[in-house]
Structures are given as C-alpha cells and as structure tokens.
Design an enzyme around this catalytic site. Structure first.
Site, PDB file in Angstrom:
ATOM      1  N   VAL A   1      -3.585   4.085   7.475  1.00 29.70           N
ATOM      2  CA  VAL A   1      -3.997   3.010   6.574  1.00 29.70           C
ATOM      3  C   VAL A   1      -4.412   1.410   8.001  1.00 29.70           C
ATOM      4  O   VAL A   1      -4.541   0.821   7.749  1.00 29.70           O
ATOM      5  CB  VAL A   1      -3.109   3.400   5.529  1.00 29.70           C
ATOM      6  CG1 VAL A   1      -3.463   1.521   4.716  1.00 29.70           C
ATOM      7  CG2 VAL A   1      -3.560   4.336   4.735  1.00 29.70           C
ATOM      8  N   THR A   2      -2.596   1.819   8.147  1.00 24.26           N
ATOM      9  CA  THR A   2      -2.414   0.501   8.561  1.00 24.26           C
ATOM     10  C   THR A   2      -3.597  -0.329   9.938  1.00 24.26           C
ATOM     11  O   THR A   2      -4.777   0.273  10.781  1.00 24.26           O
ATOM     12  CB  THR A   2      -1.535   0.955  10.874  1.00 24.26           C
ATOM     13  OG1 THR A   2      -0.132   0.772   9.691  1.00 24.26           O
ATOM     14  CG2 THR A   2      -1.451  -0.865  10.994  1.00 24.26           C
TER      15      THR A   2
ATOM     16  N   HIS B   1     -14.401   0.133   9.391  1.00 27.08           N
ATOM     17  CA  HIS B   1     -13.478  -0.201   8.399  1.00 27.08           C
ATOM     18  C   HIS B   1     -13.232  -1.870   8.680  1.00 27.08           C
ATOM     19  O   HIS B   1     -12.262  -2.159   9.152  1.00 27.08           O
ATOM     20  CB  HIS B   1     -12.505   0.541   8.338  1.00 27.08           C
ATOM     21  CG  HIS B   1     -11.314  -0.056   6.844  1.00 27.08           C
ATOM     22  ND1 HIS B   1     -12.453  -0.189   5.952  1.00 27.08           N
ATOM     23  CD2 HIS B   1     -10.287  -0.722   6.410  1.00 27.08           C
ATOM     24  CE1 HIS B   1     -11.415  -1.471   4.812  1.00 27.08           C
ATOM     25  NE2 HIS B   1     -10.333  -1.384   5.758  1.00 27.08           N
TER      26      HIS B   1
ATOM     27  N   VAL C   1       1.129  -1.196  -0.303  1.00 25.52           N
ATOM     28  CA  VAL C   1      -0.107   0.149   0.092  1.00 25.52           C
ATOM     29  C   VAL C   1       0.730   1.172   0.432  1.00 25.52           C
ATOM     30  O   VAL C   1       0.395   1.952  -0.632  1.00 25.52           O
ATOM     31  CB  VAL C   1      -0.837  -0.236   1.407  1.00 25.52           C
ATOM     32  CG1 VAL C   1      -1.696   1.418   1.197  1.00 25.52           C
ATOM     33  CG2 VAL C   1      -2.031  -0.927   1.317  1.00 25.52           C
ATOM     34  N   GLY C   2       1.814   1.340   1.061  1.00 31.75           N
ATOM     35  CA  GLY C   2       3.092   2.642   0.962  1.00 31.75           C
ATOM     36  C   GLY C   2       3.825   2.832  -0.585  1.00 31.75           C
ATOM     37  O   GLY C   2       3.573   3.769  -0.480  1.00 31.75           O
TER      38      GLY C   2
HETATM   39  O1  TXD Z   1      -8.689   0.327   4.243  1.00 31.20           O
HETATM   40  C1  TXD Z   1      -7.709  -0.478   4.930  1.00 31.20           C
HETATM   41  N1  TXD Z   1      -7.064   0.961   5.810  1.00 31.20           N
HETATM   42  C2  TXD Z   1      -6.467  -1.005   4.752  1.00 31.20           C
HETATM   43  C3  TXD Z   1      -5.635  -1.301   5.506  1.00 31.20           C
HETATM   44  C4  TXD Z   1      -5.943  -1.501   3.190  1.00 31.20           C
HETATM   45  C5  TXD Z   1      -5.293  -2.419   2.870  1.00 31.20           C
HETATM   46  C6  TXD Z   1      -4.457  -2.503   3.791  1.00 31.20           C
HETATM   47  N2  TXD Z   1      -4.857  -2.369   4.715  1.00 31.20           N
HETATM   48  C7  TXD Z   1      -3.297  -2.726   6.203  1.00 31.20           C
HETATM   49  O2  TXD Z   1      -2.520  -1.101   5.758  1.00 31.20           O
HETATM   50  C8  TXD Z   1      -2.532  -3.956   6.389  1.00 31.20           C
HETATM   51  O3  TXD Z   1      -3.914  -4.748   7.318  1.00 31.20           O
HETATM   52  C9  TXD Z   1      -1.690  -3.302   7.071  1.00 31.20           C
HETATM   53  O4  TXD Z   1      -2.029  -3.063   7.909  1.00 31.20           O
HETATM   54  C10 TXD Z   1      -0.820  -2.037   6.353  1.00 31.20           C
HETATM   55  C11 TXD Z   1      -0.491  -2.188   5.404  1.00 31.20           C
HETATM   56  O5  TXD Z   1      -0.427  -3.332   4.437  1.00 31.20           O
HETATM   57  P1  TXD Z   1       0.535  -3.475   2.640  1.00 31.20           P
HETATM   58  O6  TXD Z   1      -0.286  -4.317   2.237  1.00 31.20           O
HETATM   59  O7  TXD Z   1       1.529  -2.069   2.337  1.00 31.20           O
HETATM   60  O8  TXD Z   1       1.007  -4.578   4.091  1.00 31.20           O
HETATM   61  P2  TXD Z   1       2.668  -4.530   3.332  1.00 31.20           P
HETATM   62  O9  TXD Z   1       2.994  -5.108   1.975  1.00 31.20           O
HETATM   63  O10 TXD Z   1       2.819  -5.850   3.934  1.00 31.20           O
HETATM   64  O11 TXD Z   1       3.755  -3.748   3.980  1.00 31.20           O
HETATM   65  C12 TXD Z   1       4.053  -3.048   5.669  1.00 31.20           C
HETATM   66  C13 TXD Z   1       5.165  -2.394   5.561  1.00 31.20           C
HETATM   67  C14 TXD Z   1       6.553  -3.600   5.630  1.00 31.20           C
HETATM   68  O12 TXD Z   1       6.686  -3.024   3.956  1.00 31.20           O
HETATM   69  C15 TXD Z   1       7.246  -3.733   6.626  1.00 31.20           C
HETATM   70  O13 TXD Z   1       8.267  -3.822   6.349  1.00 31.20           O
HETATM   71  C16 TXD Z   1       6.659  -2.077   7.635  1.00 31.20           C
HETATM   72  O14 TXD Z   1       4.927  -1.788   6.885  1.00 31.20           O
HETATM   73  N3  TXD Z   1       7.007  -2.074   8.191  1.00 31.20           N
HETATM   74  C17 TXD Z   1       7.282  -0.547   9.059  1.00 31.20           C
HETATM   75  N4  TXD Z   1       7.731   0.578   8.093  1.00 31.20           N
HETATM   76  C18 TXD Z   1       8.272   1.184   9.264  1.00 31.20           C
HETATM   77  N5  TXD Z   1       8.559   1.425  10.606  1.00 31.20           N
HETATM   78  C19 TXD Z   1       8.109   0.098  11.214  1.00 31.20           C
HETATM   79  N6  TXD Z   1       7.846  -0.266  12.319  1.00 31.20           N
HETATM   80  C20 TXD Z   1       7.396  -0.754  10.540  1.00 31.20           C
HETATM   81  N7  TXD Z   1       7.372  -2.180  10.849  1.00 31.20           N
HETATM   82  C21 TXD Z   1       6.597  -2.968   9.648  1.00 31.20           C
END
Ligand code: TXD
Length: 308
Positions: free
Chosen positions: A118-119, A175, A13-14
């Site tokens: 978003v998380t 949500h 997502v990011g």
């Molecule tokens: O509608 C909504 N709000 C949502 C929410 C729709 C889709 C996804 N949704 C949630 O967003 C999903 O359940 C996750 O909690 C987040 C992120 O989803 P994404 O699909 O992008 O997950 P990824 O690909 O696993 O990416 C998460 C990244 C990953 O690269 C980790 O290394 C990083 O988060 N991460 C961190 N970054 C910075 N700082 C810290 N502490 C950290 N820990 C993990």
C-alpha cells in the site's frame, strides 16, 4: 484455524484495514509498528470491540516480527508521509528503505505469505517488495486501482443519482497523477459511461478522480485518505482469503502483457488464494494505449531513480 493477516504499519490505513479484517471475522490479525505501545493499544481497543461485532477473530498489537510469523497475508502500509520541505524523491528513498527493511523480515518469518503493498509511491514499492522478498510475482500485489475506481464510482453515483452498487468503474495504470481512467469500460448496469454523460462532464469527473487523494489531503491538512484505501485493501484480502476470484484493478508485474515488460502496473487481475491467478488484457484504443504507456514511463523513472 483462522487465516492470519498481518498489517505492517499501524497508522491510519493499517489500523483501519486491521479493523475491517477483525470486524468481518474472516481472519485473525496482527498489527505491527515500530512505535512502541501504539499497535498494542489499538489492537486491545479492537479486541474489546469484538463482542459488539460478534466477531471471533483475534488481534494482537506488536513491535516484534516473530508475532507475524506464518501469516497468510502481509499488508505493507509502513511509511512516511511527505513533510514540508521534503521532495517526492526524498519520500521515495525514505519509504524504499522502510519497505526494504519490512520485506527482509517478512520473507524470513512468513515465506508463504501473499503481500499486498500500500505504501507510496505504491507501484514502485510493489516492485521493490517483489525484488526484496524474492517471492513469486503472483504473490506480491499493489493496491491502487481499486481505490481510484471507487472514487470515480462515488463521483458518478452523485452525478447520475444512481446507487453505487450499479456502477462498475475501471482505472488502469500507475497509482499517480497519470492514472488511466477508462470511460469505455466504466458502466452503469452495463451501460457504458459515454452513453450516459457528455464528454466534458466525464472529463471533469476523471480529473477529480486523478486529484482525489490531494482533495482529501487539502481538507485534512496533515495525513491522507484512509477509509477508502483500507476498504480497497480489504476487498483484496477478502478475494484472496475466500478465493473469490474477483476481477480487480491492482498493480501486478507485467512481463509482456499490454506490451510492457518487467514493471508493476495497474491492470485488471483475477485475485484468488494463490494471489494473481490471471492478468486480464483489454484491447485498448490508440489513445488509451498512449496514456497507459505514459503512466508506465513515470513509474519506470522512479524505479530507475531507486536503482532497482
Ligand atoms: O492507494 C494507495 N496505495 C494509498 C497509499 C492510499 C492511501 C495511503 N497511501 C500510502 O500508504 C501513504 O502515502 C503512506 O505511504 C502509506 C500509509 O499511509 P497512512 O495514512 O496509514 O500513514 P500513517 O498514518 O503515517 O502510518 C504509517 C505508519 C506509522 O504508524 C509509522 O509509525 C509506521 O507506518 N512505520 C513503520 N512501521 C513498521 N516498520 C517501519 N519501519 C515503519 N516506519 C514507519
């Protein structure tokens, strides 16, 4: 100088959100992650696409918070996905720790930013982000309702064979599984949905909307939806940066609106340069109110579980 959008968490997502920002050219972006090299690699790849996108935006990948300093918008997508054997509650605590850590950093380095959370579980994480940053609640907003509404709009456009451009869908509440899609306020060129489809069909499409996230997870096996979530997040970013004053369903802090106090909940808000300009209150029927209340209770339970 261009505005600055920092995306924390350079996963699906990011990174896709950062891509939309940079491709649009409306702001410079910073992509932050704890994994070394990954945000740098993705950012370099996007930067090399800028000439093709005719975009003058810059993007930097980093593992250092100081690179995000002075951001106008911070998007929090950092978190873990549920792994086999992990309960929702385990995920709640793991992501809460991550979001808390992120918020402590950004409150110091970007004290004037607007934060988009978003998380998952998103409504609870928005509440936690607001508490941890101590920012005004106008500046901490959760993304969820736009995605749910877009899913409903997509299903309706296929069902009615009409352009999604002419569909306005509205979903309130948390949500989660008990989100509150509102057929009365869902229209096709102004025509309310109940005039266009039989009740049974509407119920079917609403159920598909409720389980929309899970439907995608079941195809992907690992990981969850990210194109539509990133597009939803970008709609919020754009409305804020360009002060568009769009009316969008987002998680906002309720303090008496809808008869609910002191929690984040999905409601229509007007989004502009200062964040939430206004919470829009709809007159709900008894049944809609009951569904909304039920959704609030689910979020409240998680908040209690976290002790915030
Ligand atoms: O509608 C909504 N709000 C949502 C929410 C729709 C889709 C996804 N949704 C949630 O967003 C999903 O359940 C996750 O909690 C987040 C992120 O989803 P994404 O699909 O992008 O997950 P990824 O690909 O696993 O990416 C998460 C990244 C990953 O690269 C980790 O290394 C990083 O988060 N991460 C961190 N970054 C910075 N700082 C810290 N502490 C950290 N820990 C993990």
């Amino acid at each position: 100088m261009k505005k600055k959008v920092s995306v924390i968490g350079a996963g699906n997502v990011g990174a896709t959100t950062a891509q939309l920002v940079v491709q649009s050219g409306i702001a410079d972006a910073v992509l932050f992650d704890v994994v070394e090299g990954m945000p740098q690699g993705k950012a370099l790849d996007m930067a090399e696409a800028c000439p093709l996108w005719n975009s003058s935006s810059t993007i930097k990948g980093t593992n250092t918070y100081s690179d995000t300093s002075g951001s106008d918008i911070i998007v929090i997508t950092a978190g873990l996905a549920r792994k086999p054997g992990m309960s929702r509650s385990d995920l709640l605590h793991a992501n809460a720790n991550i979001v808390k850590g992120v918020c402590r950093e950004i409150a110091k380095t970007s004290p004037n930013a607007i934060v988009i959370v978003v998380t998952n579980p998103m409504d609870v994480m928005a509440q936690l982000a607001w508490k941890t940053t101590e920012f005004s609640c106008k500046r901490v907003i959760g993304m969820g309702g736009i995605l749910d509404a877009s899913r409903l709009a997509a299903f309706l456009s296929w069902e009615l064979d009409v352009s999604p451009e002419d569909i306005e869908a509205l979903v309130l509440g948390g949500h989660g599984d008990d989100m509150v899609p509102l057929p009365r306020f869902t229209t096709v060129k102004g025509i309310p949905l109940p005039e266009l489809l039989p009740k049974k069909r509407i119920e079917f499409l609403i159920e598909r909307t409720r389980t929309g996230g899970a439907e995608i997870v079941s195809f992907l096996k690992s990981g969850s939806a990210f194109y539509a979530p990133a597009a939803s997040t970008f709609q919020m970013i754009k409305s804020i940066l360009l002060d568009e004053k769009r009316m969008l369903p987002c998680a906002a802090y309720l303090n008496g609106e809808y008869g609910i106090k002191e929690i984040y909940m999905g409601v229509p808000v007007i989004l502009g340069e200062e964040g939430v300009k206004k919470i829009v209150e709809l007159k709900l029927t008894k049944e809609e109110k009951a569904q909304f209340k039920k959704s609030c209770e689910s979020v409240r339970k998680l908040i209690k579980n976290l002790g915030i």
